[in-house]
Each structure stands twice: as structure tokens, then as C-alpha cells.
Design a protein around this motif. Structure first.
Motif, mmCIF file in Angstrom:
data_model
loop_
_atom_site.group_PDB
_atom_site.id
_atom_site.type_symbol
_atom_site.label_atom_id
_atom_site.label_comp_id
_atom_site.label_asym_id
_atom_site.label_seq_id
_atom_site.Cartn_x
_atom_site.Cartn_y
_atom_site.Cartn_z
ATOM 1 N N THR A 43 0.837 -1.195 0.000
ATOM 2 C CA THR A 43 0.000 0.000 0.000
ATOM 3 C C THR A 43 0.874 1.248 0.000
ATOM 4 O O THR A 43 2.106 1.168 0.065
ATOM 5 C CB THR A 43 -0.902 0.044 1.244
ATOM 6 O OG1 THR A 43 -0.104 0.379 2.393
ATOM 7 C CG2 THR A 43 -1.589 -1.299 1.479
ATOM 8 N N ALA A 44 0.232 2.402 -0.032
ATOM 9 C CA ALA A 44 0.961 3.667 0.027
ATOM 10 C C ALA A 44 1.711 3.806 1.344
ATOM 11 O O ALA A 44 2.727 4.512 1.422
ATOM 12 C CB ALA A 44 -0.008 4.835 -0.152
ATOM 13 N N GLN A 45 1.237 3.128 2.383
ATOM 14 C CA GLN A 45 1.923 3.140 3.681
ATOM 15 C C GLN A 45 3.070 2.145 3.737
ATOM 16 O O GLN A 45 3.847 2.150 4.690
ATOM 17 C CB GLN A 45 0.927 2.828 4.803
ATOM 18 C CG GLN A 45 -0.143 3.876 5.012
ATOM 19 C CD GLN A 45 -1.153 3.436 6.052
ATOM 20 O OE1 GLN A 45 -2.108 2.711 5.748
ATOM 21 N NE2 GLN A 45 -0.952 3.858 7.282
ATOM 22 N N GLY A 46 3.159 1.278 2.759
ATOM 23 C CA GLY A 46 4.198 0.263 2.749
ATOM 24 C C GLY A 46 3.655 -1.111 3.080
ATOM 25 O O GLY A 46 2.529 -1.465 2.706
ATOM 26 N N SER A 47 4.436 -1.899 3.796
ATOM 27 C CA SER A 47 4.057 -3.258 4.159
ATOM 28 C C SER A 47 2.916 -3.254 5.165
ATOM 29 O O SER A 47 3.021 -2.623 6.225
ATOM 30 C CB SER A 47 5.258 -3.986 4.772
ATOM 31 O OG SER A 47 4.854 -5.152 5.456
ATOM 32 N N PRO A 48 1.813 -3.965 4.894
ATOM 33 C CA PRO A 48 0.718 -4.025 5.869
ATOM 34 C C PRO A 48 1.155 -4.549 7.228
ATOM 35 O O PRO A 48 0.716 -4.032 8.257
ATOM 36 C CB PRO A 48 -0.287 -4.970 5.204
ATOM 37 C CG PRO A 48 -0.032 -4.814 3.739
ATOM 38 C CD PRO A 48 1.463 -4.645 3.628
ATOM 39 N N LEU A 49 2.008 -5.567 7.251
ATOM 40 C CA LEU A 49 2.459 -6.096 8.530
ATOM 41 C C LEU A 49 3.228 -5.042 9.314
ATOM 42 O O LEU A 49 3.064 -4.910 10.531
ATOM 43 C CB LEU A 49 3.334 -7.339 8.321
ATOM 44 C CG LEU A 49 3.868 -7.999 9.592
ATOM 45 C CD1 LEU A 49 3.885 -9.515 9.451
ATOM 46 C CD2 LEU A 49 5.276 -7.515 9.944
ATOM 47 N N ARG A 50 4.066 -4.260 8.628
ATOM 48 C CA ARG A 50 4.872 -3.249 9.313
ATOM 49 C C ARG A 50 4.007 -2.137 9.890
ATOM 50 O O ARG A 50 4.082 -1.828 11.082
ATOM 51 C CB ARG A 50 5.910 -2.679 8.335
ATOM 52 C CG ARG A 50 6.787 -1.555 8.898
ATOM 53 C CD ARG A 50 7.725 -2.026 9.985
ATOM 54 N NE ARG A 50 8.517 -0.930 10.511
ATOM 55 C CZ ARG A 50 9.739 -0.610 10.072
ATOM 56 N NH1 ARG A 50 10.305 -1.308 9.093
ATOM 57 N NH2 ARG A 50 10.407 0.386 10.624
ATOM 58 N N PHE A 51 3.146 -1.527 9.070
ATOM 59 C CA PHE A 51 2.406 -0.384 9.602
ATOM 60 C C PHE A 51 1.311 -0.809 10.572
ATOM 61 O O PHE A 51 0.982 -0.090 11.514
ATOM 62 C CB PHE A 51 1.876 0.540 8.500
ATOM 63 C CG PHE A 51 0.816 -0.004 7.599
ATOM 64 C CD1 PHE A 51 -0.479 -0.212 8.039
ATOM 65 C CD2 PHE A 51 1.107 -0.264 6.262
ATOM 66 C CE1 PHE A 51 -1.462 -0.691 7.187
ATOM 67 C CE2 PHE A 51 0.120 -0.736 5.404
ATOM 68 C CZ PHE A 51 -1.176 -0.950 5.868
ATOM 69 N N ALA A 52 0.742 -2.004 10.399
ATOM 70 C CA ALA A 52 -0.258 -2.477 11.359
ATOM 71 C C ALA A 52 0.388 -2.795 12.700
ATOM 72 O O ALA A 52 -0.193 -2.517 13.764
ATOM 73 C CB ALA A 52 -0.978 -3.709 10.820
ATOM 74 N N SER A 53 1.599 -3.360 12.679
ATOM 75 C CA SER A 53 2.320 -3.650 13.912
ATOM 76 C C SER A 53 2.719 -2.357 14.618
ATOM 77 O O SER A 53 2.639 -2.252 15.854
ATOM 78 C CB SER A 53 3.564 -4.493 13.623
ATOM 79 O OG SER A 53 3.223 -5.752 13.068
ATOM 80 N N GLU A 54 3.164 -1.372 13.858
ATOM 81 C CA GLU A 54 3.533 -0.084 14.446
ATOM 82 C C GLU A 54 2.321 0.593 15.088
ATOM 83 O O GLU A 54 2.425 1.161 16.187
ATOM 84 C CB GLU A 54 4.144 0.819 13.375
ATOM 85 C CG GLU A 54 5.513 0.375 12.912
ATOM 86 C CD GLU A 54 6.041 1.191 11.744
ATOM 87 O OE1 GLU A 54 7.256 1.141 11.504
ATOM 88 O OE2 GLU A 54 5.238 1.876 11.071
ATOM 89 N N SER A 55 1.186 0.537 14.420
ATOM 90 C CA SER A 55 -0.022 1.138 14.970
ATOM 91 C C SER A 55 -0.469 0.405 16.231
ATOM 92 O O SER A 55 -0.892 1.031 17.216
ATOM 93 C CB SER A 55 -1.142 1.124 13.929
ATOM 94 O OG SER A 55 -2.302 1.741 14.428
ATOM 95 N N LEU A 56 -0.361 -0.916 16.227
ATOM 96 C CA LEU A 56 -0.710 -1.699 17.409
ATOM 97 C C LEU A 56 0.179 -1.318 18.583
ATOM 98 O O LEU A 56 -0.304 -1.127 19.713
ATOM 99 C CB LEU A 56 -0.589 -3.191 17.106
ATOM 100 C CG LEU A 56 -0.795 -4.144 18.288
ATOM 101 C CD1 LEU A 56 -2.179 -3.969 18.906
ATOM 102 C CD2 LEU A 56 -0.590 -5.591 17.836
ATOM 103 N N ALA A 57 1.483 -1.210 18.349
ATOM 104 C CA ALA A 57 2.411 -0.831 19.416
ATOM 105 C C ALA A 57 2.087 0.556 19.966
ATOM 106 O O ALA A 57 2.097 0.781 21.184
ATOM 107 C CB ALA A 57 3.851 -0.873 18.905
#
Length: 351
Positions: free
Chosen positions: A88-102
Motif C-alpha cells: 500500500t501507500a503506507q508500505g508493508s501491511p504487517l509493518r504499519f499495522a504492527s507499528e499502529s498496534l504498538a
């Protein structure tokens, strides 16, 4: 001869003493992701991941020849294509979803106990590495560390590998922090309730399919025979979720995905299961993946795209993927409860 200093610490950082100490830290660890959906970026990520002896335990000389002689020549391009489908435009879904969760977990812990716990994120493979994140926590004054792998079910291939990475990092530290590790939370009541609530909300908004399939990541059956508890923990998660959702035995099905190589992995396989369900007359199939804390390649591409196509080609009408918990309030609340339970006895604990 002067002794070589093999250890690292915070003393060499000029700003270390000026940072207000935070005495306890929570390190979330997820699998990891390449930095871009290209073969060039995927290759080093796969080399690190598939080079882990916890993941592939074949004799090193044999596996090195297979990995570097065959797999890393062919697989990066195929994997890059799959990553490109979900990028996505935010990059890797796993990366940005993990960052948001943290970030949201930090907010929730601060709401409960302001300034007591500092949350950081690491990736087992890729960046930010476990070593780098622990270093940053040390610089923040952390002297007690809770490691929370984002794997609800324990496997040596996942949580065990995180423990290895933490241990390798600690071996380099002159003054390691006090350590606790969450081994698993597969049957935690708060986690089961979060999963069930997420599915119920999705059904309320989208209607309910003919069956619910729970697809977990697979591991070789040989690993289970050697003592890995992963299969039993997946089945327990499924049973508790079935009970919480009040589903009958024939309304919820369990399968295992993402197998590689020629040896037998945990059965039944997800791709074969969706085809069989379609052949049996199931028209609308809902799929959830309770082994994944946040959405990633295995959920967004393998399930929501590949297995959707398998299901339709076999005669089904629609396969609908129910998203992972991601950074939802339900997941944040359940993980905050896990953290509070595991920091009991530390000065930072409210109890």
C-alpha cells in the motif's frame, strides 16, 4: 595484552544520563517484512528467515546448498510479486499495522499507569531488529523487560526463534535487563473474546457465511512429533472460539496453510480444504486466521486472493476473509491485560 571488550552498553552514549529513566519496557515482536515488494529487497529477508535453524532444521551444509543454490535464486521474484499485490501507500501491511498496534498499546498502558511502561516494536527478521529495539529501550533507562511475541500459539519456529534472538542480544550486553517472556496467549480469555467479538462484528456488518474456516499457519508434522505444542494450541484456540461463538462442530472447520517443501505438514491443508468445501456445496465461506495478530502476506494474499480463487474455481461463490485483530480496541485491551498479568511483582505493576 589488553582484554578485548566483547560487550556493549549505554555508557558510551553521551545523552544516556540525561534521559528520564523508564524502568520497565514491553517489546512486541512480529515476524518481519521486506522493505519493498522487489526481488532485491525480498532476497535478504528470505535469506535471514529461511536461514534460521528454528524454521528449517535440516543439516546446515545440505540446507545451505538448497537455500543459496536454488531457493534464493528463484523464490525472491515470486515472493516479490505476491508482496506487490498487497503493498500500500503506507508500505508493508504487517509493518504499519504492527507499528499502529504498538502505539495504541502504549497509549492504553499510559492511560492505566502513566509513565510506567515503555512499548517498543521489533521484527524477528528485517528491521527494526530485536537487538536494535532492545538497545533503544536500554537508552531509555529500561531495566526490566517483558518480551511479547505477537504469536498467540507457541511454536519453536516462531516464539522459540524470538527467544533465540533475545538471548543472542543479551549475550552482547554488559548489563542486561531483568527479563520475562510471554510464551503464548492462545487460550487467554481476553484474547478469545477479542477474536469472537471481531468475528461477530464482521458478521453483523456483512452477514454470515455457510461455514467458518479457521486457517492457521502450518509447520512440519515432524516438529510436532519432536515436542512442539503448536498443533494442540491451535486446536484449543479453535475449540474455545467455537464455544464462544456457539457454533456446532459442522459449522467451524480448522485447516493449516503456507506449507513448503515435500515433507508432510499439519493437516488438513487450507488449499485442499477450501476446494473440498466448495465441492461439498458450500457457496459462501468465511475465513479467519487466529494465528496472525496483524494482517500480512499470508492473510491478505494467500487467503484473501489465492484461496479465494481456489474456492471459486472449485464451485464456490465467494470466499470472504475476516481481517485480523490488527490495532483494534479489542486486541489492544486483550494485550494490555496480558502485559499487566506478566509484569506483576515488578515495581511498575499497579498490583
Amino acid at each position: 595484552m589488553p582484554r578485548i571488550n566483547h560487550y556493549t552498553g549505554v555508557a558510551g552514549h553521551s545523552d544516556a544520563s540525561s534521559i528520564q529513566p523508564v524502568q520497565a519496557g514491553v517489546l512486541l515482536v512480529n515476524l518481519g517484512t521486506p522493505t519493498a515488494p522487489t526481488a532485491k529487497a525480498v532476497r535478504p529477508y528470505l535469506a535471514e528467515f529461511l536461514g534460521d535453524t528454528r524454521v528449517i532444521d535440516y543439516p546446515r551444509w545440505l540446507w545451505w546448498l538448497i537455500l543459496h543454490g536454488v531457493i534464493l535464486r528463484l523464490r525472491p521474484a515470486r515472493s516479490a510479486h505476491a508482496y506487490a499485490r498487497i503493498w500500500t501507500a503506507q508500505g508493508s501491511p504487517l509493518r504499519f499495522a504492527s507499528e499502529s498496534l504498538a502505539a495504541r498499546l502504549q497509549l492504553e498502558l499510559d492511560r492505566q499507569q502513566p509513565g510506567k511502561l515503555r512499548v517498543a516494536l521489533a521484527m524477528r527478521y528485517g528491521e527494526p531488529s530485536v537487538a536494535h529495539s532492545i538497545e533503544q529501550l536500554q537508552l531509555a533507562g529500561v531495566r526490566r523487560l517483558l518480551v511479547l511475541p505477537l504469536y498467540p500459539q507457541y511454536s519453536a519456529t516462531s516464539t522459540g526463534s524470538v527467544i533465540d534472538a533475545v538471548a543472542d542480544t543479551f549475550k552482547t550486553l554488559r548489563w542486561p535487563p531483568e527479563l520475562r517472556i510471554v510464551n503464548d496467549y492462545h487460550d487467554d480469555p481476553g484474547h478469545i473474546d477479542a477474536l469472537a467479538t471481531s468475528i461477530e462484528h464482521w458478521w453483523a456488518a456483512n452477514g454470515r457465511g455457510d461455514k467458518l474456516l479457521l486457517s492457521f499457519h502450518g509447520i512440519p508434522e515432524r516438529y510436532v512429533r519432536l515436542g512442539d505444542p503448536y498443533s494442540d494450541q491451535c486446536q484449543r484456540t479453535a475449540r474455545l472460539l467455537r464455544e464462544r461463538l456457539q457454533l456446532g462442530e459442522d459449522e467451524l472447520v480448522v485447516s493449516f496453510q503456507s506449507r513448503v517443501g515435500r515433507e508432510n505438514w499439519l493437516h488438513p491443508y487450507t488449499d485442499a480444504t477450501v476446494r473440498q468445501l466448495a465441492a461439498d456445496g458450500v457457496k459462501k465461506l468465511d475465513v479467519a486466521c487466529p494465528g496472525f495478530a496483524v494482517d500480512c502476506l499470508e492473510t491478505l494474499e494467500e487467503i484473501a486472493m489465492q484461496n479465494r480463487d481456489f474456492f471459486v474455481a472449485a464451485g464456490g461463490e465467494t470466499l470472504r476473509y475476516i481481517p485480523a485483530l490488527n490495532d483494534s480496541a479489542e486486541q489492544v485491551d486483550s494485550l494490555a491485560a496480558v502485559v499487566r498479568r506478566h509484569v506483576r511483582g515488578w515495581p511498575e505493576s499497579a498490583e
